[in-house]
Design a protein around this motif. Structure first.
Motif, mmCIF file in Angstrom:
data_model
loop_
_atom_site.group_PDB
_atom_site.id
_atom_site.type_symbol
_atom_site.label_atom_id
_atom_site.label_comp_id
_atom_site.label_asym_id
_atom_site.label_seq_id
_atom_site.Cartn_x
_atom_site.Cartn_y
_atom_site.Cartn_z
ATOM 1 N N SER A 133 0.822 -1.209 0.000
ATOM 2 C CA SER A 133 0.000 0.000 0.000
ATOM 3 C C SER A 133 0.857 1.261 0.000
ATOM 4 C CB SER A 133 -0.925 -0.007 1.223
ATOM 5 O OG SER A 133 -1.794 -1.119 1.187
ATOM 6 N N ILE A 267 -3.134 6.107 -1.648
ATOM 7 C CA ILE A 267 -3.210 4.873 -0.864
ATOM 8 C C ILE A 267 -4.665 4.414 -0.760
ATOM 9 C CG2 ILE A 267 -2.845 3.898 1.435
ATOM 10 C CD1 ILE A 267 -0.409 5.658 1.722
ATOM 11 N N GLU A 270 -5.709 2.923 -4.133
ATOM 12 C CA GLU A 270 -5.235 1.537 -4.309
ATOM 13 C C GLU A 270 -6.093 0.564 -3.522
ATOM 14 O OE1 GLU A 270 -3.729 -2.004 -2.852
ATOM 15 O OE2 GLU A 270 -3.410 -0.215 -1.600
ATOM 16 N N ALA A 271 -6.430 0.920 -2.279
ATOM 17 C CA ALA A 271 -7.274 0.042 -1.467
ATOM 18 C C ALA A 271 -8.653 -0.123 -2.096
ATOM 19 C CB ALA A 271 -7.398 0.607 -0.058
ATOM 20 N N SER A 286 -2.073 -6.597 0.754
ATOM 21 C CA SER A 286 -2.311 -5.164 0.907
ATOM 22 C C SER A 286 -3.548 -4.997 1.756
ATOM 23 C CB SER A 286 -2.482 -4.479 -0.452
ATOM 24 O OG SER A 286 -3.717 -4.847 -1.039
ATOM 25 N N TRP A 287 -3.738 -3.799 2.255
ATOM 26 C CA TRP A 287 -4.902 -3.533 3.106
ATOM 27 C C TRP A 287 -6.196 -3.640 2.312
ATOM 28 C CZ3 TRP A 287 -1.822 1.244 5.020
ATOM 29 C CH2 TRP A 287 -0.901 0.832 5.995
ATOM 30 N N LEU A 312 -5.247 1.455 7.509
ATOM 31 C CA LEU A 312 -5.394 2.334 6.353
ATOM 32 C C LEU A 312 -5.801 3.736 6.784
ATOM 33 C CD1 LEU A 312 -5.627 2.715 3.241
ATOM 34 C CD2 LEU A 312 -7.997 1.928 3.449
#
Length: 337
Positions: A133, A267, A270-271, A286-287, A312
């Protein structure tokens, strides 16, 4: 007759007496001046005449060191970076060692946050998911700064037809939302069949640079007509040299502020893509992937979802707090008095 004369002379005598008294009263008035060492203004008004004036960055650093918001956010960001670089320091259990016998089990010694539906340690996956992340956020921000900074600087400094072309190109990309544009790019066969950290970075950079370009353009327009730029050109420096050596360094303050806040935004992006199954592949921790995998356990074991979501949130909040602190320190108009 003499009495009348004496009565006529009395007002003049009184006037002369009052005049003499007035003169006498002005002579006895004294002014009191307190000694300088007894006045508290001596320390307040003291100026260091021998010290060199502080630059913008030196003054900003002096102000940042006194802000609790900056100290807290900086410590949190340093912690996140250390966890991303050295996850083995914080989690001794391998995140890939999953056992179905431990499926959806609660916390126990050595596993403080319990297990996922596949029997993986939640704490280990949360720690090791920091790297992917944070990598996406950092490299996306670098790419956005390069592309948006170059286009914004050229458009703002040279103006004219170049500014018109780059401004219209920026408007085209700015009209499409970041997440929607990244979804469209990730659906292309080249990106869909080769999912990785770098495909997500490319997708986010493609639609993330317009904001930095606009900020850079405005800052360059504000500084291109300054006296030091005119003086440098008079001394023989080329226009491009003046842009690189003088205009851009003095335009970095708002760019850095926006970049620090945008890093947290990338970030989250992306999550979001990973949660939708359009970001990182399932094999990459990843988260966003952890939040997506925890959906079946929301009712029975919501902690499996809350822990990566909390990591996150704290990370994104740290970068937003850092951006606010930098804005207050670098922008004199927004600085808190």
């Amino acid at each position: 007759m003499s009495e009348n004369l004496s009565n006529k002379n009395e007002p003049s005598n009184l006037g002369s007496k009052s005049l003499r008294l007035g003169k006498t009263s002005t002579r006895v008035i004294e002014h009191y001046v307190a000694p300088l060492e007894e006045t508290p203004l001596a320390a307040v008004d003291k100026v260091e005449e021998g010290g060199a004036p502080l630059s913008l960055w030196a003054e900003a650093w002096r102000n940042l060191r006194k802000q609790p918001l900056f100290i807290i956010s900086a410590l949190l960001i340093v912690l996140v970076v250390v966890v991303a670089i050295f996850p083995q320091w914080f989690a001794s259990v391998s995140p890939t060692s999953c056992t179905l016998n431990d499926s959806a089990e609660g916390p126990r010694p050595g596993h403080p946050l319990g297990f996922t539906l596949q029997g993986c340690d939640v704490y280990a996956r949360m720690i090791h998911g920091t790297r992917a992340s944070l990598t996406v956020g950092i490299f996306t921000t670098i790419g956005v700064l390069i592309i948006g900074g170059i286009m914004g600087a050229l458009a703002g400094y040279y103006g004219g037809w170049l500014d018109n072309i780059l401004a219209r190109l920026t408007d085209v990309f700015f009209a499409l939302p970041l997440i929607l544009g990244a979804i469209i790019i990730n659906q292309l066969p080249l990106f869909r069949d080769n999912k990785s950290v770098w495909t997500v970075v490319i997708a986010l950079v493609t639609f993330g640079w317009p904001q930095i370009a606009r900020i850079t353009r405005g800052a360059v327009i504000e500084n291109r007509s300054s006296d030091y730029v005119t003086a440098s050109k008079a001394l023989g420096l080329s226009p491009f040299g003046a842009l690189v050596k003088h205009v851009l360094p003095n335009s970095l303050a708002p760019i850095i502020v926006v970049a620090s806040i945008s890093l947290g935004t990338f970030i989250v992006a992306e999550a979001t893509l990973s949660f939708l199954g359009l970001g990182l592949p399932p094999g990459v921790m990843s988260w966003g992937n952890d939040i997506s995998d925890a959906q079946p356990q929301v009712r029975n074991n919501p902690a499996v979802l809350l822990w990566p979501a909390a990591a996150l949130s704290v990370t994104v909040l740290s970068f937003i707090m850092l951006g606010d602190a930098l804005r207050d320190a670098l922008d004199p108009k927004a600085r808190k008095r």
